[in-house]
Design a protein around this motif. Structure first.
Motif, mmCIF file in Angstrom:
data_model
loop_
_atom_site.group_PDB
_atom_site.id
_atom_site.type_symbol
_atom_site.label_atom_id
_atom_site.label_comp_id
_atom_site.label_asym_id
_atom_site.label_seq_id
_atom_site.Cartn_x
_atom_site.Cartn_y
_atom_site.Cartn_z
ATOM 1 N N TYR A 68 50.432 -8.830 -44.836
ATOM 2 C CA TYR A 68 49.886 -10.146 -44.508
ATOM 3 C C TYR A 68 48.965 -10.632 -45.624
ATOM 4 N N PHE A 69 48.985 -11.933 -45.865
ATOM 5 C CA PHE A 69 48.087 -12.581 -46.811
ATOM 6 C C PHE A 69 47.541 -13.846 -46.139
ATOM 7 N N SER A 70 46.319 -14.190 -46.433
ATOM 8 C CA SER A 70 45.754 -15.403 -45.847
ATOM 9 C C SER A 70 44.783 -16.053 -46.827
ATOM 10 N N TYR A 71 44.553 -17.350 -46.631
ATOM 11 C CA TYR A 71 43.574 -18.055 -47.466
ATOM 12 C C TYR A 71 42.995 -19.230 -46.684
ATOM 13 N N VAL A 72 41.845 -19.669 -47.125
ATOM 14 C CA VAL A 72 41.242 -20.894 -46.609
ATOM 15 C C VAL A 72 40.713 -21.675 -47.810
ATOM 16 N N LYS A 73 40.899 -22.982 -47.773
ATOM 17 C CA LYS A 73 40.544 -23.845 -48.903
ATOM 18 C C LYS A 73 39.565 -24.914 -48.447
ATOM 19 N N GLY A 74 38.506 -25.115 -49.237
ATOM 20 C CA GLY A 74 37.510 -26.126 -48.913
ATOM 21 C C GLY A 74 37.208 -27.016 -50.104
ATOM 22 N N LYS A 75 36.839 -28.239 -49.820
ATOM 23 C CA LYS A 75 36.436 -29.180 -50.872
ATOM 24 C C LYS A 75 34.925 -29.165 -50.983
ATOM 25 N N ILE A 76 34.430 -28.912 -52.205
ATOM 26 C CA ILE A 76 32.989 -28.794 -52.450
ATOM 27 C C ILE A 76 32.388 -30.171 -52.687
ATOM 28 N N ALA B 29 40.208 -6.114 -50.638
ATOM 29 C CA ALA B 29 39.963 -7.070 -51.713
ATOM 30 C C ALA B 29 39.965 -8.497 -51.179
ATOM 31 N N ILE B 30 39.098 -9.313 -51.748
ATOM 32 C CA ILE B 30 39.114 -10.755 -51.511
ATOM 33 C C ILE B 30 39.237 -11.441 -52.869
ATOM 34 N N ASN B 31 40.168 -12.352 -52.959
ATOM 35 C CA ASN B 31 40.396 -13.141 -54.173
ATOM 36 C C ASN B 31 39.814 -14.538 -53.942
ATOM 37 N N TYR B 32 39.061 -15.025 -54.890
ATOM 38 C CA TYR B 32 38.460 -16.351 -54.737
ATOM 39 C C TYR B 32 38.637 -17.155 -56.014
ATOM 40 N N ALA B 33 38.620 -18.468 -55.871
ATOM 41 C CA ALA B 33 38.777 -19.344 -57.029
ATOM 42 C C ALA B 33 38.051 -20.649 -56.781
ATOM 43 N N ILE B 34 37.461 -21.170 -57.832
ATOM 44 C CA ILE B 34 36.866 -22.501 -57.805
ATOM 45 C C ILE B 34 37.549 -23.308 -58.895
ATOM 46 N N SER B 35 38.218 -24.383 -58.498
ATOM 47 C CA SER B 35 38.992 -25.176 -59.455
ATOM 48 C C SER B 35 38.620 -26.646 -59.360
ATOM 49 N N GLU B 36 38.786 -27.327 -60.479
ATOM 50 C CA GLU B 36 38.469 -28.751 -60.568
ATOM 51 C C GLU B 36 39.711 -29.534 -60.972
ATOM 52 N N TYR C 237 37.304 -27.565 -55.660
ATOM 53 C CA TYR C 237 37.792 -26.854 -54.487
ATOM 54 C C TYR C 237 37.478 -25.362 -54.585
ATOM 55 N N LEU C 238 37.166 -24.781 -53.441
ATOM 56 C CA LEU C 238 36.931 -23.347 -53.332
ATOM 57 C C LEU C 238 38.006 -22.759 -52.430
ATOM 58 N N ILE C 239 38.689 -21.736 -52.935
ATOM 59 C CA ILE C 239 39.742 -21.068 -52.177
ATOM 60 C C ILE C 239 39.392 -19.592 -52.046
ATOM 61 N N ILE C 240 39.505 -19.059 -50.837
ATOM 62 C CA ILE C 240 39.205 -17.651 -50.575
ATOM 63 C C ILE C 240 40.441 -17.027 -49.935
ATOM 64 N N GLY C 241 40.969 -15.985 -50.570
ATOM 65 C CA GLY C 241 42.186 -15.349 -50.082
ATOM 66 C C GLY C 241 42.007 -13.874 -49.837
ATOM 67 N N THR C 242 42.757 -13.339 -48.863
ATOM 68 C CA THR C 242 42.716 -11.915 -48.533
ATOM 69 C C THR C 242 44.143 -11.378 -48.453
ATOM 70 N N PRO C 243 44.529 -10.357 -49.192
ATOM 71 C CA PRO C 243 43.788 -9.777 -50.316
ATOM 72 C C PRO C 243 43.950 -10.566 -51.610
ATOM 73 N N ILE C 244 44.927 -11.507 -51.631
ATOM 74 C CA ILE C 244 45.103 -12.381 -52.788
ATOM 75 C C ILE C 244 45.339 -13.812 -52.297
ATOM 76 N N ILE C 245 45.184 -14.768 -53.198
ATOM 77 C CA ILE C 245 45.543 -16.151 -52.916
ATOM 78 C C ILE C 245 47.019 -16.309 -53.245
ATOM 79 N N PHE C 246 47.843 -16.625 -52.258
ATOM 80 C CA PHE C 246 49.289 -16.646 -52.494
ATOM 81 C C PHE C 246 49.823 -18.039 -52.839
ATOM 82 N N ILE C 247 48.948 -19.029 -52.977
ATOM 83 C CA ILE C 247 49.383 -20.364 -53.395
ATOM 84 C C ILE C 247 48.884 -20.653 -54.798
ATOM 85 N N THR C 248 49.460 -21.649 -55.444
ATOM 86 C CA THR C 248 48.985 -22.049 -56.769
ATOM 87 C C THR C 248 47.754 -22.939 -56.617
ATOM 88 N N TYR C 249 46.886 -22.906 -57.602
ATOM 89 C CA TYR C 249 45.666 -23.731 -57.550
ATOM 90 C C TYR C 249 45.255 -24.128 -58.958
#
Length: 220
Positions: free
Chosen positions: A142-150, A195-202, A208-220
């Motif tokens: 299983y993989f999961s993520y949540v994405k938020g706008k900063i 593991a938690i994978n996180y990314a902050i992209s502009e 946007y801040l994306i937090i994924g467990t154990p990886i982010i499975f979408i492109t950003y």
């Protein structure tokens, strides 16, 4: 008397083990929500992916999934071949995609669900995807993520807030962040060794801040 001491020792050992299990229990949704809150980020999307292998026949799996989908969802696209199929469908604000292929009599299935909402619905999405699992499923991941706008525009400050929140809420000991062209990405090891994978992209629409467990499975 020796038997009583042995029994007491066994009880204490079990009790200590239970306390240890509780001490490393991690609520990933809670951690993600707190990290987003620390960054003043509004949830706009979340998603779950499950992938597995099965020794059930490819035709049986395809037929079962297609029958269940056609009853309750709006099919957006489908492609069915003798050795693979790919189907996308929607219901309300949730988009699904299921891909399956067969190789050496083993069927490989990948199913994703993505919700565009202001809530973290990963637990509910996971339960929905569990319906495509079978008794013969093996190597389930299983993989999961949540994405938020900063809301703020200080990306370096957001990195510091994220790293501190991972330590505070997840008990992370190892937090490694690297710079990308469009922002930052990193990996943290939580207190339960997950593991938690996180990314902050502009981009031109915001940060946007994306937090994924154990990886982010979408492109950003």
């Amino acid at each position: 008397m020796r038997i009583k001491y042995s029994l007491l020792s066994a009880i204490l050992l079990i009790f200590s083990f239970c306390l240890f299990c509780q001490s490393i229990s991690v609520d990933y949704d809670s951690i993600s929500n707190n990290i987003l809150k620390e960054n003043s980020a509004k949830i706009i999307e979340c998603g779950v992916k499950v992938q597995y292998k099965s020794k059930k026949s490819f035709d049986d799996i395809c037929q079962n999934i297609f029958t269940n989908v056609s009853r309750s969802y709006v099919i957006v696209s489908k492609e069915i071949k003798p050795s693979y199929f790919d189907i996308t469908f929607k219901k309300d604000n949730i988009a699904y995609e299921i891909f399956a292929s067969v190789e050496d009599s083993v069927t490989m299935v990948s199913a994703t669900s993505i919700a565009t909402d202001n809530r973290n619905e990963t637990n509910g999405l996971k339960k929905q995807l569990e319906k495509v699992l079978y008794d013969a499923s093996i190597d389930v991941q299983y993989f999961s993520y949540v994405k938020g706008k900063i809301i703020t525009d200080n990306i370096k400050n957001n990195i510091e807030l994220t790293e501190r929140a991972l330590v505070k809420y997840g008990g992370a000991a190892d937090v490694d962040t690297i710079k990308l062209n469009s922002g930052f990405t990193g990996v943290a090891r939580l207190k339960d060794n997950t593991a938690i994978n996180y990314a902050i992209s502009e981009n031109d629409k915001g940060t946007y801040l994306i937090i994924g467990t154990p990886i982010i499975f979408i492109t950003y």
